[in-house]
Structures are given as structure tokens and as C-alpha cells.
Design a protein around this motif. Structure first.
Motif, PDB file in Angstrom:
ATOM      1  N   CYS A 188       0.850  -1.196   0.000  1.00  0.00           N
ATOM      2  CA  CYS A 188       0.000   0.000   0.000  1.00  0.00           C
ATOM      3  C   CYS A 188       0.879   1.238   0.000  1.00  0.00           C
ATOM      4  O   CYS A 188       2.071   1.171   0.321  1.00  0.00           O
ATOM      5  N   SER A 189       0.296   2.369  -0.406  1.00  0.00           N
ATOM      6  CA  SER A 189       1.109   3.571  -0.470  1.00  0.00           C
ATOM      7  C   SER A 189       0.385   4.831  -0.019  1.00  0.00           C
ATOM      8  O   SER A 189       1.037   5.770   0.439  1.00  0.00           O
ATOM      9  N   THR A 190      -0.917   4.898  -0.163  1.00  0.00           N
ATOM     10  CA  THR A 190      -1.645   6.094   0.257  1.00  0.00           C
ATOM     11  C   THR A 190      -2.633   5.732   1.351  1.00  0.00           C
ATOM     12  O   THR A 190      -2.933   4.560   1.576  1.00  0.00           O
ATOM     13  N   VAL A 191      -3.156   6.736   1.982  1.00  0.00           N
ATOM     14  CA  VAL A 191      -4.138   6.516   3.046  1.00  0.00           C
ATOM     15  C   VAL A 191      -5.328   5.762   2.468  1.00  0.00           C
ATOM     16  O   VAL A 191      -5.812   4.780   3.028  1.00  0.00           O
ATOM     17  N   ARG A 192      -5.769   6.225   1.317  1.00  0.00           N
ATOM     18  CA  ARG A 192      -6.957   5.615   0.710  1.00  0.00           C
ATOM     19  C   ARG A 192      -6.715   4.159   0.329  1.00  0.00           C
ATOM     20  O   ARG A 192      -7.504   3.295   0.649  1.00  0.00           O
ATOM     21  N   ASN A 193      -5.634   3.902  -0.381  1.00  0.00           N
ATOM     22  CA  ASN A 193      -5.452   2.523  -0.830  1.00  0.00           C
ATOM     23  C   ASN A 193      -5.041   1.611   0.317  1.00  0.00           C
ATOM     24  O   ASN A 193      -5.365   0.425   0.317  1.00  0.00           O
ATOM     25  N   SER A 194      -4.392   2.163   1.343  1.00  0.00           N
ATOM     26  CA  SER A 194      -4.008   1.290   2.457  1.00  0.00           C
ATOM     27  C   SER A 194      -5.252   0.716   3.139  1.00  0.00           C
ATOM     28  O   SER A 194      -5.329  -0.479   3.403  1.00  0.00           O
ATOM     29  N   LYS A 195      -6.232   1.561   3.387  1.00  0.00           N
ATOM     30  CA  LYS A 195      -7.437   1.048   4.060  1.00  0.00           C
ATOM     31  C   LYS A 195      -8.207   0.088   3.152  1.00  0.00           C
ATOM     32  O   LYS A 195      -8.594  -1.002   3.561  1.00  0.00           O
ATOM     33  N   ALA A 196      -8.420   0.507   1.920  1.00  0.00           N
ATOM     34  CA  ALA A 196      -9.210  -0.321   1.007  1.00  0.00           C
ATOM     35  C   ALA A 196      -8.535  -1.647   0.708  1.00  0.00           C
ATOM     36  O   ALA A 196      -9.199  -2.689   0.602  1.00  0.00           O
ATOM     37  N   LEU A 197      -7.215  -1.633   0.581  1.00  0.00           N
ATOM     38  CA  LEU A 197      -6.498  -2.871   0.282  1.00  0.00           C
ATOM     39  C   LEU A 197      -6.451  -3.790   1.496  1.00  0.00           C
ATOM     40  O   LEU A 197      -6.575  -5.005   1.358  1.00  0.00           O
ATOM     41  N   LEU A 198      -6.277  -3.226   2.670  1.00  0.00           N
ATOM     42  CA  LEU A 198      -6.224  -4.087   3.863  1.00  0.00           C
ATOM     43  C   LEU A 198      -7.565  -4.762   4.085  1.00  0.00           C
ATOM     44  O   LEU A 198      -7.644  -5.942   4.427  1.00  0.00           O
ATOM     45  N   LYS A 199      -8.635  -4.032   3.820  1.00  0.00           N
ATOM     46  CA  LYS A 199      -9.964  -4.654   3.942  1.00  0.00           C
ATOM     47  C   LYS A 199     -10.093  -5.808   2.947  1.00  0.00           C
ATOM     48  O   LYS A 199     -10.583  -6.883   3.273  1.00  0.00           O
ATOM     49  N   ALA A 200      -9.646  -5.568   1.747  1.00  0.00           N
ATOM     50  CA  ALA A 200      -9.724  -6.620   0.724  1.00  0.00           C
ATOM     51  C   ALA A 200      -8.873  -7.813   1.126  1.00  0.00           C
ATOM     52  O   ALA A 200      -9.270  -8.974   0.954  1.00  0.00           O
ATOM     53  N   ALA A 201      -7.696  -7.528   1.681  1.00  0.00           N
ATOM     54  CA  ALA A 201      -6.794  -8.616   2.080  1.00  0.00           C
ATOM     55  C   ALA A 201      -7.410  -9.463   3.177  1.00  0.00           C
ATOM     56  O   ALA A 201      -7.322 -10.692   3.157  1.00  0.00           O
ATOM     57  N   ILE A 202      -8.075  -8.802   4.129  1.00  0.00           N
ATOM     58  CA  ILE A 202      -8.694  -9.540   5.228  1.00  0.00           C
ATOM     59  C   ILE A 202      -9.824 -10.415   4.705  1.00  0.00           C
ATOM     60  O   ILE A 202     -10.039 -11.532   5.151  1.00  0.00           O
ATOM     61  N   ARG A 203     -10.551  -9.905   3.706  1.00  0.00           N
ATOM     62  CA  ARG A 203     -11.678 -10.679   3.179  1.00  0.00           C
ATOM     63  C   ARG A 203     -11.242 -11.774   2.218  1.00  0.00           C
ATOM     64  O   ARG A 203     -12.019 -12.672   1.903  1.00  0.00           O
ATOM     65  N   SER A 204      -9.994 -11.701   1.738  1.00  0.00           N
ATOM     66  CA  SER A 204      -9.555 -12.668   0.746  1.00  0.00           C
ATOM     67  C   SER A 204      -9.335 -14.034   1.374  1.00  0.00           C
ATOM     68  O   SER A 204      -8.907 -14.148   2.515  1.00  0.00           O
ATOM     69  N   ASP A 205      -9.598 -15.078   0.598  1.00  0.00           N
ATOM     70  CA  ASP A 205      -9.354 -16.441   1.076  1.00  0.00           C
ATOM     71  C   ASP A 205      -7.913 -16.878   0.857  1.00  0.00           C
ATOM     72  O   ASP A 205      -7.524 -17.969   1.265  1.00  0.00           O
ATOM     73  N   ASN A 206      -7.140 -16.044   0.178  1.00  0.00           N
ATOM     74  CA  ASN A 206      -5.737 -16.372  -0.043  1.00  0.00           C
ATOM     75  C   ASN A 206      -4.877 -15.751   1.042  1.00  0.00           C
ATOM     76  O   ASN A 206      -5.263 -14.765   1.652  1.00  0.00           O
ATOM     77  N   PRO A 207      -3.688 -16.318   1.279  1.00  0.00           N
ATOM     78  CA  PRO A 207      -2.766 -15.647   2.204  1.00  0.00           C
ATOM     79  C   PRO A 207      -2.160 -14.431   1.525  1.00  0.00           C
ATOM     80  O   PRO A 207      -1.603 -14.538   0.434  1.00  0.00           O
ATOM     81  N   ILE A 208      -2.310 -13.278   2.168  1.00  0.00           N
ATOM     82  CA  ILE A 208      -1.809 -12.027   1.582  1.00  0.00           C
ATOM     83  C   ILE A 208      -0.690 -11.497   2.464  1.00  0.00           C
ATOM     84  O   ILE A 208      -0.866 -11.379   3.682  1.00  0.00           O
ATOM     85  N   ILE A 209       0.435 -11.176   1.853  1.00  0.00           N
ATOM     86  CA  ILE A 209       1.501 -10.513   2.607  1.00  0.00           C
ATOM     87  C   ILE A 209       1.394  -9.040   2.270  1.00  0.00           C
ATOM     88  O   ILE A 209       1.525  -8.647   1.103  1.00  0.00           O
ATOM     89  N   PHE A 210       1.122  -8.255   3.281  1.00  0.00           N
ATOM     90  CA  PHE A 210       0.715  -6.871   3.097  1.00  0.00           C
ATOM     91  C   PHE A 210       1.832  -5.953   3.576  1.00  0.00           C
ATOM     92  O   PHE A 210       2.098  -5.860   4.773  1.00  0.00           O
ATOM     93  N   PHE A 211       2.465  -5.281   2.631  1.00  0.00           N
ATOM     94  CA  PHE A 211       3.633  -4.466   2.976  1.00  0.00           C
ATOM     95  C   PHE A 211       3.243  -3.025   3.233  1.00  0.00           C
ATOM     96  O   PHE A 211       2.736  -2.334   2.357  1.00  0.00           O
TER      97      PHE A 211
END
Lengths: 371, 437
Positions: A188-211
Motif C-alpha cells: 500500500c502507499s496512500t491513506v486511501r489505498n491502504s485502508k481499502a487494500l487491507l480490507k480486501a486482504a482480510i476478506r480474501s481467502d488467499n494468504p496475503i503478505i501486506f507491505f
């Protein structure tokens, strides 16, 4: 009309330049728009946005939990879980002892049996100790079990080069993790994408490594609402352009945009793509950009050897060779441990002047200001 | 317990007495002299003639919460019901015959790679796992065939997996060292020893989470992780002991101490616990805040008794237990191991304690089963094992299409291709020929 287009661009929509208008900088709406926007929504820091994401997802789904060192009572060393233990209890925001491999494995086992843990590495570098569990179990277990068990974990934490933190606290693990089959890497890089991406990562059924990046936690910006969930596999067009495609991610996005300020004044029109998905690459966005500009520069904080840029460069070479007028330029960190001294640290990572120089070299002499 | 001598009187001591062996040198098989004071204590405590080894000696040494030795040692009534005894016998014979069949199949070129057989250790698997419920979890290492069978995974599925067929429990993708079953809650099968233990902890965490966070009062499933003496030097073992005790997780650590980690003797790899002549693994439990129990792993009824207590403890929410089962593998570490380092005497000694004939004579002695019953059970096992081979032989191999299918639970993980479609939507994905990177 221009003001509304600016607002939409600021909101992240891809908006082409109108005739007679300078190319829209999605991160730079007009001043009046900015003030108006600020009045409507408040700006928060990235750590608050990440915290909001975790809080909203934990509220939405009772199987979401957090595990890591100092995530509970301390609130997270970068405050990403501040106060959450009071709301959700000590078990849902679990303070672990210092045993990365152990608690990563515990997260895997919990994920296999129905929970959705978010495992925090206090610094991504510490997750080198958890490499066994991340590689063998996070990544490969779904396949090895013939699809019987999934591992919907999010492994997150701050990485990257900070301010004189020394070699071991300044590591870029995305390059080490990228070969692990079965994991997705998101930065993630911005405030907006960090929140939206982390939500998506939590909902994903795959293992996500979130930097996340150590130096971006205090970046300010607007975050989306509870329903704004980004796509984990899509890159972000930060700035549309025509001269050259600059691919970057995480904190280097800001370094690139700083360089872009200078370049625009000199008459250049670079396109900037934030990769977001470090693995897998969004080949649609990447190829569309290269077909347009015919020149590619990769700006990353990884080491040159075996970095994300190395993989991207190879892929571009293989699949877009005839769309290129110039070899792919890679601006990466030096293959040296990050020194403590400020000057040496600065010399290790890419600076905006290098980006300017690379664009000038690749695009050639000064270009007249675009219509 | 010192393993160097047979039937040494010293080994009937509970360690809580603080007694340590007067120092039997390696290779010394002579019976050491038992001090007079200790002899009287021996007689009083166990009611046995000092120095005589007997199967009925309760060789269970608890470091905390000692098992009631007197009652069980003198028990005239059988320790199990006939049904339970037959179930245990069937399960052990199934484990034995299955593994022996694996050896045959391996040498006939039906299975490949690293295959680690469990022959000799059946009492531990049957003694513990046959007490578990279907919703309890089991985690193992690469020596996992029999754990999977004891938990209920059909022999057909395990054999087919070993043959690398698509009808295997993991569609042929796991192999000998990675037996998984979602239906029977077998969480693997791990090649790196130690890496399965935290996974087991995660399942136990989930059980406690369900009770305490999700409010399911009935959630009391337990998890057992099985691993060997070699694993007890891996860092993850200690990390797991700490977290299990800290969070009071319903997890049972079962150490199958067979004295050897490939060619490395346990005595050469592990430092001795203070004051002892042997590196006692069970003593490491109390250091982390849980009971440590040493049990004769060649006697299925003793294992079962110890396991029962540990499982009930865990279900009550009292936390983990560390069980060290003294056992032995009759075959080498794997089918590729020449097994030259273990002495013939040691092997013979343990062969004499084979758990299957032990249970058989116990059942006949106590009228739990007749010779005919036992023959029937054995015949049934042979039928099942032969059927599993036939099934595996006749099963089809995995198709190319399986190559990409289970890499991600959500196939969007392979990303977006140039044409804008996700890679899993491209032609060739389901036939395994698509380019995915």
C-alpha cells in the motif's frame, strides 16, 4: 467542469486530460477543490486508516482476529491496533511472546480451522524468523492438501528503509517472499489505498503478505468508507502520461512524484503506475502503459538483485519486447546492507534526482509542453 | 528412565523422589547395585519384587499430577471394555499391516521418494487417537500414515495418495509426508519436523476462541500433535510449549521418543536434564507450566490411560500436557535408510515388547476376545489393506489440469493478464497449460 474532473481524479478515478488542459495529477487537485474536500471529509493518517480497516473488518466478521507482538495493550508499535483490545478483548487482539515462527504457525493453524487471523510482524524484517511457516505452510499448504485447507491469513507489518534504523530494521522482504508459490504480495502507499487494500486482504481467502512502510504511517489523506474495498490484483494509475512509464510501489511512489514535479516543469509528461500488487503483476495496466509510451523505468526500494524490479523487468522483456524503444531501466537500492549513517543510507536508496536523470536519458532531450 | 539396562530396578522410581541412577556407563548392561534403603522403598511403593521387570509395572512417571500407580498396578479388572480392546487391536494391526504393505509397494516401484514407516510405534497412535472425537484435530510429522489411519482416513485414500493417484486424500499432491484430511481433521503431515506443532496450536486456539469469543459453550475440541525425540530440539517446540501453557490451549504434545533421529541417537543430540543420566523430554513440561508424563509407549493400554487424562484435562480448559512415550521403530528411519547404527540387541529388546502381541495376550487373558475374534479382526485388516492396494493401482493418475487448480483458494491470486481477464479465466488454466506468470 475542470473542478469536478479534478475532484474525481483526486478520488482515484482514471481521468484523461481534457483538450487544452494540463494532464491531471490525480494526487494534486486544484486548491479550491482541496479546501472544499477537506471541509467535507477529514484527513487521517495512514496508521489510522489501517486501524479503521482492522476495526471495521473485526466488527463485520467475528472470526477476524489479530496476533502479534505488542498489538494488544501497547496498541501496536505503529499504533495500527490502538485501543482495539479494549473493544474486542485479549483473545481477539492477541499479544504474543517473541516467537515469530511459532505464532505465525499458530496463525496458519487457526486459519486452517476457520478463523481469519491478521498476523503482524513488528517489523517485516522479523518475519525472516517466520519464513519457514510463511513459505511452507501459508503458501503451500492449500496445494499440498489437495485444496482441503485454505489459509486466509493476512501477514502485515512495516518494512522498507526508515530514518537511520540500521541494516536489520531496514529490510525489504518483498523480494525474498516473491517466489513463494501460493501467496499474494500487496504494497500500500496512500491513506486511501491502504485502508481499502487491507480490507480486501482480510476478506480474501488467499494468504496475503501486506507491505506497509515505516515512513508512511504519518502520511495524511482521505480514507474511504466501510464499503470501499480495493481490488488486490490491480495496479493504480497515479498519473497519466505519454513519454515514459514509471513503475513503482510503496514509498518510492512519493519519490517518483517528487521527481515528476521537476520533470513536468522541464516539459516531460511521464506516466506513473503504482504496482500495488507486487505478485501477481497487473499485466493489463502494465502492458497498456508500455504500449502507449514505449519506455519503461522501474523505481523500487528493493535491492537490485532478485528484486521485484528484476521480475518485472524480465516479464516486460518477455511479453512486451516489441513494444519497447529502449531497454527497461531499473532504479533499485544498492546491493549493500543499509548503513546507519544518514549519507550512506541516502546513497543506498533511490533519490528523486536519479529518477529525473533516468527519464531525461530515456526520453531524450527536452520535449515541448504537451498540448 | 534409563534405557541402557533391562529390567533395572532403578527404573521403577518416580522422579519426584529425586532419585537419580548411580551412573550406568554406556554399553554397560549389567544390573547396577540397588542401595538397600532404595530396595525397601521399592517394595513399599510398587509392591513388586525389586529388580524384576514386569509388564504390569506402571511405568508412568508423572512429574506433576502423578498417575495413581497402586490402583492400576494391582487392577484385576481389565482396563478397557471388549469393544475398546478390539478397536485398539484392529487399529494397531491395520497400522502394522498397512506399513508393511507400503514397504512391499515401495520396493516394487509403486511409491517413491521419502517414505517413513511407523512399524513398532502403533501403541502410541492407537492409544491416543482412538480416544479422540471426530471434531478433535491431529497434527503429525512425515511419519504420518498411521496417524491418518487411526483418525479414520480410509486406507484406500492413504494408499492412493502414496501411489500418487488423484483419488488420494490430497489428490496425489501431498504424498507420504503430507497426509491431510478435512473430513477427519488431520491437519497434516509435515516434512520439516517442528513446523506442524504451531499449526496444531492454532487449531487448539481456534477451539478456545470458539468457546470464549464466539460463545459456543460446546466448543471443547482438543488437538494432539505427534512428533519425535529429534523434534524436541527444534525451537518451534519450545515456542509452542510456552504459548500452549500461556494461553491454556487444549493441546496435547505427544513425543514419540524412539531414541533415534535418522542416525542421531537421542542421547547424543539432547543434553541431560539436571541430575539425570538421560535427557528426559517429559521433564521439560513443568518448566513451561504443564504436566510432563513419561509412559511406556509399547503398551497401548498405558498410553490410552495417560492420554485419557490429558484429553479430559484439556477439555476442561485446564491447558496442555506433554506426554513422552517411550517407543521404537522396528524399521529404519525411512525406506532409504540402511539402519546400520542401531544395535541388534536394542532392536531385539524392543521387538520383544511389540505392542500387538502384548495386547493380544492381554485380551485373551482377560476374556476380552477369543482367538476366533482376533483372527476375524486380522482377516478384516488384510482385506482392507489388500483392497486399498487394488484401489490405488486401479485409480487414475492426476491430470495435467490439476497443476494450477489448488495453488490458491481464490484463483484470482494468479492475477490479471494483458487482455484484462484474470488468468484463471484464460483458456488453458483448467487444463494446466496456461501461462500464469
Amino acid at each position: 467542469m475542470l473542478a469536478s474532473r479534478n475532484v474525481r481524479a483526486a478520488a482515484g478515478a482514471r481521468v484523461a486530460a481534457a483538450p487544452g488542459q494540463r494532464a491531471i495529477l490525480a494526487a494534486r487537485p486544484g486548491r479550491r477543490t482541496l479546501i472544499a474536500a477537506k471541509a467535507q471529509k477529514k484527513e487521517i493518517m495512514m496508521w489510522e486508516a489501517l486501524r479503521e480497516a482492522i476495526d471495521e473488518e473485526m466488527e463485520r466478521d467475528p472470526t477476524v482476529c489479530v496476533m502479534g507482538e505488542d498489538v494488544g495493550h501497547y496498541g501496536g508499535s505503529y499504533k495500527c491496533t490502538l485501543g482495539l483490545y479494549k473493544k474486542y478483548g485479549d483473545m481477539r487482539v492477541l499479544d504474543t511472546p517473541i516467537c515469530e515462527n511459532g505464532f505465525m504457525g499458530m496463525g496458519v493453524g487457526a486459519a486452517m480451522t476457520g478463523l481469519r487471523p491478521i498476523v503482524e510482524g513488528m517489523n517485516m524484517g522479523f518475519l525472516l524468523l517466520a519464513f519457514n511457516q510463511i513459505s511452507n505452510n501459508c503458501g503451500m499448504l492449500h496445494y499440498t492438501s489437495g485444496g482441503q485447507f485454505k489459509t486466509p491469513l493476512v501477514v502485515r507489518g512495516p518494512g522498507g528503509v526508515g530514518r537511520q534504523l540500521g541494516a536489520e530494521h531496514s529490510q525489504r522482504l518483498e523480494s525474498y517472499f516473491q517466489s513463494i508459490p501460493g501467496v499474494q504480495l500487496v504494497a500500500c502507499s496512500t491513506v486511501r489505498n491502504s485502508k481499502a487494500l487491507l480490507k480486501a486482504a482480510i476478506r480474501s481467502d488467499n494468504p496475503i503478505i501486506f507491505f506497509e512502510h515505516v515512513l508512511l504511517y504519518n502520511v495524511k489523506g482521505e480514507a474511504g468508507g466501510a464499503d470501499e474495498v480495493a481490488c488486490l490484483e490491480r495496479a493504480e494509475v497515479v498519473r497519466e502520461g505519454t513519454d515514459v512509464s514509471i513503475f513503482t510501489y510503496s514509498r518510492m511512489r512519493y519519490v517518483v512524484m517528487q521527481a515528476v514535479n521537476d520533470l513536468v516543469k522541464k516539459g516531460y509528461n511521464p506516466e506513473v503506475i503504482d504496482l500495488i500488487s507486487l505478485k501477481p503483476f497487473d499485466m493489463e495496466t502494465i502492458s497498456n502503459s508500455i504500449k502507449k509510451t514505449r519506455k519503461a523505468i522501474i523505481v523500487e526500494e528493493c535491492m537490485k538483485t532478485g528484486g521485484i524490479g528484476a521480475s518485472l523487468s524480465a516479464v516486460i522483456n518477455e511479453s512486451l519486447f516489441y513494444e519497447l524503444d529502449h531497454e527497461v531501466i531499473r532504479l533499485s537500492s544498492q546491493d549493500v546492507p543499509t548503513a546507519y549513517a544518514y549519507e550512506l543510507e541516502a546513497a543506498t536508496i533511490v533519490q528523486s534526482s536519479q529518477v529525473v536523470e533516468a527519464v531525461e536519458r530515456v526520453v531524450g532531450g527536452r520535449v515541448a509542453a504537451h498540448a | 528412565m534409563c534405557r541402557r539396562s533391562i529390567g533395572c530396578a532403578h527404573c521403577s522410581y518416580t522422579s519426584s523422589l529425586g532419585y537419580s541412577c548411580p551412573g550406568v556407563a554406556p554399553g554397560d548392561t549389567a544390573r547396577p547395585k540397588v542401595p538397600a534403603r532404595m530396595q525397601t522403598m521399592l517394595k513399599q511403593r510398587t509392591g513388586l519384587r525389586a529388580g524384576q521387570a514386569s509388564r504390569r509395572v506402571m511405568k508412568v512417571r508423572a512429574v506433576a499430577a502423578p498417575v495413581k500407580t497402586a490402583a492400576t498396578a494391582a487392577a484385576k479388572t481389565p482396563l478397557v471394555t471388549p469393544e475398546a480392546a478390539k478397536d485398539l487391536y484392529y487399529d494397531m494391526v491395520l497400522g502394522r499391516e498397512f506399513e508393511e504393505m507400503c514397504a512391499q509397494m515401495y520396493y516394487r516401484g509403486k511409491m517413491f521418494g521419502f517414505v517413513h514407516l511407523y512399524s513398532g510405534q502403533e501403541a502410541v497412535s492407537s492409544g491416543v487417537i482412538r480416544l479422540l472425537r471426530p471434531d478433535d484435530h491431529v497434527v503429525s510429522t512425515y511419519r504420518d500414515h498411521v496417524h491418518a489411519l487411526s483418525k479414520g482416513v480410509p486406507a484406500r485414500e492413504v494408499m492412493a495418495e502414496l501411489f500418487g493417484k488423484k483419488t488420494g486424500c490430497c489428490r496425489g499432491q501431498g504424498g507420504s509426508m503430507h497426509m491431510f484430511s478435512a473430513k477427519h481433521n488431520v491437519l497434516g503431515g509435515y516434512a520439516f519436523i517442528g513446523e506442524g506443532i504451531p499449526v496444531g496450536l492454532g487449531a487448539a486456539f481456534q477451539s478456545k476462541y470458539r468457546r470464549d469469543v464466539l460463545g459456543d459453550e460446546k466448543a471443547d475440541s482438543v488437538t494432539c500433535s505427534f512428533f519425535g525425540d529429534g523434534t524436541c530440539n527444534v525451537g518451534q517446540f519450545y515456542e509452542s510449549l510456552n504459548m500452549a501453557a500461556l494461553y491454556k490451549l487444549p493441546h496435547i504434545f505427544v513425543v514419540e521418543n524412539n531414541l533415534w533421529a535418522i542416525g542421531m541417537s537421542h542421547l547424543r543430540a539432547t543434553s541431560r536434564t539436571s541430575g539425570d543420566n538421560d535427557p528426559h523430554i517429559y521433564k521439560k513440561g513443568p518448566a513451561f507450566g504443564m504436566p510432563g508424563v513419561l509412559v511406556d509407549g509399547m503398551d497401548v493400554l498405558k498410553v490410552r490411560q495417560v492420554a485419557q487424562e490429558a484429553i479430559e484435562r484439556a477439555r476442561r480448559g485446564e491447558g496442555p500436557t506433554l506426554i513422552e512415550a517411550e517407543t521404537y521403530r522396528f524399521r529404519g528411519h525411512s525406506l532409504a535408510d540402511p539402519d546400520e547404527l542401531r544395535s541388534k540387541e536394542e532392536k531385539a529388546r524392543y521387538q520383544a515388547r511389540d505392542p500387538i502381541p502384548q495386547l493380544k495376550s492381554y485380551m485373551l487373558e482377560h476374556g476380552l476376545a477369543t482367538e476366533a475374534d482376533i483372527k476375524e479382526l486380522e482377516a478384516k485388516v488384510m482385506e482392507v489393506v489388500e483392497d486399498s492396494v487394488k484401489f490405488a493401482e486401479e485409480s487414475p493418475k492426476p491430470e495435467r489440469g490439476q497443476l494450477l487448480e489448488n495453488v490458491f483458494a481464490d484463483p484470482r491470486g494468479f492475477g490479471i493478464a494483458e487482455n484484462g481477464l484474470y488468468r484463471y479465466q484464460q483458456p488453458g488454466f483448467s487444463s494446466g497449460t496456461a501461462i500464469v506468470s
